[in-house]
Design an enzyme around this catalytic site. Sequence first.
Site, short mmCIF file in Angstrom:
data_model
loop_
_atom_site.label_atom_id
_atom_site.label_comp_id
_atom_site.label_asym_id
_atom_site.label_seq_id
_atom_site.Cartn_x
_atom_site.Cartn_y
_atom_site.Cartn_z
N GLU A 81 -7.32 59.22 24.30
CA GLU A 81 -8.76 59.35 24.58
C GLU A 81 -9.26 57.95 24.83
O GLU A 81 -9.32 57.13 23.92
CB GLU A 81 -9.48 60.03 23.40
CG GLU A 81 -10.88 60.48 23.75
CD GLU A 81 -11.93 59.44 23.43
OE1 GLU A 81 -12.35 58.73 24.38
OE2 GLU A 81 -12.34 59.32 22.26
N SER A 115 -9.10 51.65 24.40
CA SER A 115 -9.30 51.22 25.78
C SER A 115 -8.23 51.79 26.70
O SER A 115 -7.09 52.06 26.29
CB SER A 115 -9.27 49.68 25.86
OG SER A 115 -7.95 49.20 25.64
N GLN A 131 -19.69 38.58 23.01
CA GLN A 131 -19.65 37.66 24.15
C GLN A 131 -19.35 38.39 25.46
O GLN A 131 -19.90 38.05 26.51
CB GLN A 131 -18.60 36.57 23.89
CG GLN A 131 -19.04 35.62 22.78
CD GLN A 131 -17.98 34.58 22.43
OE1 GLN A 131 -16.78 34.79 22.62
NE2 GLN A 131 -18.42 33.45 21.90
N LYS A 175 -2.71 54.01 11.91
CA LYS A 175 -3.11 52.60 11.94
C LYS A 175 -4.60 52.52 12.26
O LYS A 175 -5.02 52.75 13.39
CB LYS A 175 -2.33 51.81 12.99
CG LYS A 175 -2.58 50.29 12.84
CD LYS A 175 -2.33 49.50 14.09
CE LYS A 175 -3.52 49.39 15.01
NZ LYS A 175 -4.67 48.63 14.46
N PRO A 176 -5.43 52.19 11.25
CA PRO A 176 -6.85 52.00 11.54
C PRO A 176 -7.07 50.69 12.29
O PRO A 176 -6.21 49.81 12.29
CB PRO A 176 -7.49 51.94 10.14
CG PRO A 176 -6.39 51.51 9.22
CD PRO A 176 -5.10 51.99 9.83
N ALA A 177 -8.21 50.56 12.94
CA ALA A 177 -8.54 49.32 13.65
C ALA A 177 -8.66 48.17 12.65
O ALA A 177 -9.16 48.35 11.55
CB ALA A 177 -9.86 49.49 14.41
N GLU A 178 -8.21 47.00 13.06
CA GLU A 178 -8.25 45.84 12.15
C GLU A 178 -9.67 45.42 11.80
O GLU A 178 -9.92 44.84 10.75
CB GLU A 178 -7.49 44.66 12.76
CG GLU A 178 -8.05 44.11 14.06
CD GLU A 178 -7.44 44.77 15.30
OE1 GLU A 178 -7.53 44.16 16.38
OE2 GLU A 178 -6.89 45.89 15.18
N CYS A 185 -17.53 55.74 23.71
CA CYS A 185 -16.73 55.98 24.91
C CYS A 185 -17.47 56.90 25.89
O CYS A 185 -17.26 56.81 27.10
CB CYS A 185 -15.38 56.57 24.54
SG CYS A 185 -15.50 58.02 23.49
N GLU A 227 -16.04 38.82 19.85
CA GLU A 227 -15.40 39.07 21.15
C GLU A 227 -16.20 40.07 21.97
O GLU A 227 -16.50 39.84 23.15
CB GLU A 227 -13.97 39.58 20.93
CG GLU A 227 -13.21 39.84 22.21
CD GLU A 227 -11.84 40.46 21.97
OE1 GLU A 227 -11.21 40.88 22.97
OE2 GLU A 227 -11.40 40.53 20.81
N GLU A 283 -16.86 49.24 31.90
CA GLU A 283 -17.34 49.76 30.63
C GLU A 283 -17.87 48.59 29.80
O GLU A 283 -17.12 47.71 29.40
CB GLU A 283 -16.21 50.48 29.88
CG GLU A 283 -16.69 51.16 28.62
CD GLU A 283 -15.61 51.98 27.93
OE1 GLU A 283 -15.95 53.02 27.35
OE2 GLU A 283 -14.43 51.56 27.97
N TRP A 287 -12.40 51.20 16.33
CA TRP A 287 -13.36 50.63 15.38
C TRP A 287 -14.77 51.22 15.51
O TRP A 287 -15.60 51.00 14.65
CB TRP A 287 -13.44 49.11 15.53
CG TRP A 287 -13.60 48.61 16.93
CD1 TRP A 287 -12.63 48.08 17.72
CD2 TRP A 287 -14.81 48.58 17.72
NE1 TRP A 287 -13.15 47.74 18.96
CE2 TRP A 287 -14.47 48.03 18.98
CE3 TRP A 287 -16.13 48.97 17.49
CZ2 TRP A 287 -15.41 47.86 20.00
CZ3 TRP A 287 -17.08 48.81 18.50
CH2 TRP A 287 -16.71 48.26 19.73
N GLY A 314 -3.01 45.58 16.74
CA GLY A 314 -2.43 46.36 17.82
C GLY A 314 -1.09 45.84 18.32
O GLY A 314 -0.12 46.60 18.44
#
Length: 509
Positions: free
Chosen positions: A277, A255, A360, A201-204, A311, A357, A408, A177, A234
């Site tokens: 990656e 990740s 936080q 599959k793109p990130a939601e 990253c 998410e 990270e 994302w 995912g």
Amino acid sequence: MKKQGSDSNPTPVLPALPEPLKDLKIKYTKIFINNEWHNSVSGKKFEVFNPANEEKICEIEEGDKADIDKAVKAARRAFELGSPWRTMDASERGRLLNKLADLVERDRLILATMEAIDGGKLFSTAYLMDLGACIKTLRYCAGWADKIHGQTVPMDGNFFTFTRHEPIGVCGQIIPWNFPLVMFIWKIAPALCCGNTVVVKPAEQTPLTALYMGSLIKEAGFPPGVVNIVPGFGPTAGAAISHHMDIDKVAFTGSTEVGKLIKEAAGKSNLKRVTLELGGKSPNIIFADADLDTAVEFAHIGLFYHQGQCCIAGSRIFVEEPIYDEFVRRSIERAKKYTLGDPLLPGVQQGPQIDKEQFQKILELIESGKKEGAKLECGGGPWGDKGYFIQPTVFSNVTDDMRIAKEEIFGPVQQIMKFKTVDEVIKRANNTSYGLAAAVFTKDIDKALTFAAALQAGTVWVNCYSAMSAQCPFGGFKMSGNGREMGEYGLHEYTEVKTVTIKIPQKNS
């Protein structure tokens, strides 16, 4: 050698920055298979939100295993021997990629506005940097399409031997994302250049630009089934790609935790090829002899770019003791200059984090830094009354055992540590499970070359940071991933080498 910026070698000129689109209409919300738009098999949809104001943008068809199966069947048909895609001249594949680059250039404003709304990315960054990189990457890979070839091999005996570099087949590609469009292009361009077909599959959190690209792929003239785009989550759509018995290769950016699951799934299914990656905790080493203004600025951009959601973020800054206090002072001063707000507005330098998410998680890590004894120099909390904004945060007196020095963070949180000797800082820099990127700032060429060799990272920058280009291979050591993307090395990840040996009556040199 002419210095860049001189009359005979001018600095590259960026395009003028237009205003973002005011009333962007989201036209593409369905699953893209076989150059057609489909509802999800389950009938489910999911909501997409603007992280700057937490408002719903639209609903997207939610793909899962059944939709991935449909997409893989389409991709497999498109890859069959004798298909339009398999019989197409390599130069024609290059022409289609160049045509796609033309269409991205034409719709640059739409795509940049979409990236800003969907992903909280600064509009100026999306328009100038991300879209610019996408166009260049497509054109770079287009140029390679008819230059991928094998060799003749002088084997012993009366034989004629040659190699073919063949496309792997159906490639599953799972993108993150933080750079939705750049990563989409980084995945599809080399794969298509080499003659593969893809299921993406793109990130939601950020599916909008990928789906828009589906319309451009069709318009460019790619045959049906060559590119298929299935938005979803995912654990469902992503897992279906990783476990699929008819996907030949999977490429993932995200990740380390999920990267492990993908590799495990490949091992438990068909041993599909895997390139990953993954995460990073990259060291940035500043020597006392460095140009301090340059080092402070690169260290700042290397961490705070895109709200720290990179990253390669230089999130472990090691500063030599004699200049430590001054470096910290200037870094605080630089961080305090930021204007936070709506990423569509001019003058805003920092947008929101991607979602609640992540928001936080970052705040929790900031609290851990305070509790473990790091000195909070500025920032340290949320900003504003809506949206997922976090103040630019700088910690000094950070030690290697603190969570903020090991984990990270993926947010606007800068850790500045002190070192005394070369041997010490090499050991500390390498004392991590990650190995994506690293940098060293020094005017001493011996130090620069020593660190270029000693640092365990896929990319080492000297007196710069985040300098990347389509021509340069990118990837990680250790738990930062496997394989490379971009450059000629990146193309190797999308081909299989076949050896063909023919018996002949007599060999002559």
